[in-house]
Write an enzyme that holds these catalytic residues in place. Sequence first.
Site, PDB file in Angstrom:
ATOM      1  N   ASP A   1      -1.291   7.810 -19.128  1.00 35.80           N
ATOM      2  CA  ASP A   1      -1.397   6.504 -19.743  1.00 35.80           C
ATOM      3  C   ASP A   1      -0.276   6.334 -20.559  1.00 35.80           C
ATOM      4  O   ASP A   1       0.793   6.844 -20.482  1.00 35.80           O
ATOM      5  CB  ASP A   1      -2.453   6.802 -20.773  1.00 35.80           C
ATOM      6  CG  ASP A   1      -2.766   5.590 -21.882  1.00 35.80           C
ATOM      7  OD1 ASP A   1      -2.755   4.582 -21.393  1.00 35.80           O
ATOM      8  OD2 ASP A   1      -3.527   6.282 -23.019  1.00 35.80           O
TER       9      ASP A   1
ATOM     10  N   GLN B   1     -14.012   4.195 -20.860  1.00 34.29           N
ATOM     11  CA  GLN B   1     -13.053   4.637 -19.836  1.00 34.29           C
ATOM     12  C   GLN B   1     -13.341   5.897 -19.102  1.00 34.29           C
ATOM     13  O   GLN B   1     -13.330   5.907 -17.914  1.00 34.29           O
ATOM     14  CB  GLN B   1     -11.562   4.640 -20.577  1.00 34.29           C
ATOM     15  CG  GLN B   1     -10.466   4.719 -19.584  1.00 34.29           C
ATOM     16  CD  GLN B   1     -10.315   3.909 -18.675  1.00 34.29           C
ATOM     17  OE1 GLN B   1     -10.077   2.643 -18.703  1.00 34.29           O
ATOM     18  NE2 GLN B   1     -10.119   4.063 -17.047  1.00 34.29           N
TER      19      GLN B   1
ATOM     20  N   ARG C   1     -14.695   0.265 -14.001  1.00 35.38           N
ATOM     21  CA  ARG C   1     -15.134   0.154 -15.474  1.00 35.38           C
ATOM     22  C   ARG C   1     -16.211  -0.862 -15.629  1.00 35.38           C
ATOM     23  O   ARG C   1     -17.186  -0.793 -16.651  1.00 35.38           O
ATOM     24  CB  ARG C   1     -13.688  -0.695 -16.176  1.00 35.38           C
ATOM     25  CG  ARG C   1     -12.644   0.131 -16.284  1.00 35.38           C
ATOM     26  CD  ARG C   1     -12.410   1.169 -17.035  1.00 35.38           C
ATOM     27  NE  ARG C   1     -13.220   1.045 -18.283  1.00 35.38           N
ATOM     28  CZ  ARG C   1     -12.691   0.402 -19.509  1.00 35.38           C
ATOM     29  NH1 ARG C   1     -11.373   0.014 -19.501  1.00 35.38           N
ATOM     30  NH2 ARG C   1     -13.378   0.435 -20.673  1.00 35.38           N
TER      31      ARG C   1
ATOM     32  N   CYS D   1      -5.539   4.756 -16.736  1.00 44.80           N
ATOM     33  CA  CYS D   1      -6.466   3.680 -17.106  1.00 44.80           C
ATOM     34  C   CYS D   1      -6.078   2.317 -17.403  1.00 44.80           C
ATOM     35  O   CYS D   1      -6.870   1.358 -17.186  1.00 44.80           O
ATOM     36  CB  CYS D   1      -6.779   4.129 -18.606  1.00 44.80           C
ATOM     37  SG  CYS D   1      -5.433   4.372 -19.899  1.00 44.80           S
TER      38      CYS D   1
ATOM     39  N   ARG E   1     -14.047  -3.318 -30.155  1.00 46.37           N
ATOM     40  CA  ARG E   1     -12.370  -2.589 -29.702  1.00 46.37           C
ATOM     41  C   ARG E   1     -11.790  -2.826 -30.847  1.00 46.37           C
ATOM     42  O   ARG E   1     -11.593  -4.101 -31.319  1.00 46.37           O
ATOM     43  CB  ARG E   1     -11.918  -3.224 -28.364  1.00 46.37           C
ATOM     44  CG  ARG E   1     -10.387  -2.802 -28.319  1.00 46.37           C
ATOM     45  CD  ARG E   1      -9.827  -3.311 -27.136  1.00 46.37           C
ATOM     46  NE  ARG E   1     -10.079  -2.338 -26.108  1.00 46.37           N
ATOM     47  CZ  ARG E   1      -9.447  -2.340 -24.861  1.00 46.37           C
ATOM     48  NH1 ARG E   1      -8.235  -2.844 -24.553  1.00 46.37           N
ATOM     49  NH2 ARG E   1      -9.765  -1.611 -24.129  1.00 46.37           N
TER      50      ARG E   1
ATOM     51  N   HIS F   1     -11.746   6.423 -26.305  1.00 44.96           N
ATOM     52  CA  HIS F   1     -12.107   5.046 -25.212  1.00 44.96           C
ATOM     53  C   HIS F   1     -13.161   5.779 -24.386  1.00 44.96           C
ATOM     54  O   HIS F   1     -12.886   6.095 -23.323  1.00 44.96           O
ATOM     55  CB  HIS F   1     -10.822   4.854 -24.562  1.00 44.96           C
ATOM     56  CG  HIS F   1     -10.826   3.815 -23.953  1.00 44.96           C
ATOM     57  ND1 HIS F   1     -11.612   2.776 -23.879  1.00 44.96           N
ATOM     58  CD2 HIS F   1      -9.720   3.196 -22.840  1.00 44.96           C
ATOM     59  CE1 HIS F   1     -11.578   1.862 -23.077  1.00 44.96           C
ATOM     60  NE2 HIS F   1     -10.466   2.087 -22.576  1.00 44.96           N
TER      61      HIS F   1
END
Length: 313
Positions: A228, A136, A297, A269, A106, A133
């Site tokens: 988001d 996700q 997740r 998310c 990440r 991402h």
Amino acid sequence: MNLKGRSFLTLKDFTAEEIEYLLDLAAKLKADKKKGITGNSLKGKNIALIFEKPSTRTRCSFTIGCIDEGGHPEYLGKDDIQLGHKESVEDTARVLGRMFDGIEFRGFLQENVEKLAKYSGVPVWNGLTDDYHPTQILADMLTLREQFGQIKGLNFVFAGDGRNNMANSLMIGCTKLGVNCTILAPKALWPREDLVELCREYAKESGASLTITDDVEAVKGADCIYTDVWCSMGEEDKAAERVALLRPYQVNKELLDKTGKEKTVVLHCLPAVKGNEITEDVFEANADVIFDEAENRMHTIKAVMVATLGETE
Ligand code: CP
Ligand code: NVA
């Protein structure tokens, strides 16, 4: 389906069938875990978890997913290793590839996760970059499957910063999987034209539609509204500008009323900034599904590790 040895850097690299396979595997792993059954697929595997940016869900998902399958996770935070500072990404990749069987990354640059994959020689999984991402999206699609039975033909709207990692990856995932995708954002925050063009091709193949608009009336008919944060990690200095631009796109009761649907699921998310991209009342009214999404997740990330590195499924 054999995904052994593959990296998971962006959904662009995966076919609809491969993504669906990962969702099926995640659903199976989830059902097993609910029955108290975990596996041994990652026994003897050492997995590096590199985090240049903070994380709750992604870090915990890789850690728990790995341990559930008998593997060993090793957390490498931004102050723990030299990556890109005192040592080039290429060299760090070659070192880690000699010691670890898989690497999660990440961080900021998509280029770095790609370099890690190229130079380490082991599967590398993108746990979020400035651009994408992808893990996700697996959790989001699994959650929609659980809510609606199947996802093809659903009307999906992302409201917010239309050029961030989530908007980019959702646009790719939806158009590949046949989900009608709308990116609802002010013109200044529309996604890159080259990515939109690519997603138009995916949409043509899957039979989905892709709409980029700044008109909030576009939520009419939405089965899912997704949002988001308005400022992604690393963009904290843009807060005032973003609030001014994005205030009309807040997910609130008024926006939800415009869908005209009996059931519209709201996804996020997380982490959420309540009062910005989503109101507290809408968040709480959808909390069960939003936290299913967060739980998913773990099951989906476990599926990615098992499929690409596991000895058995
Ligand atoms: N959604 C998500 O990636 O959460 P974290 O930043 O907590 O990992
Ligand atoms: N767009 C957000 C996603 C967090 C999961 C960020 O990059 O901070």
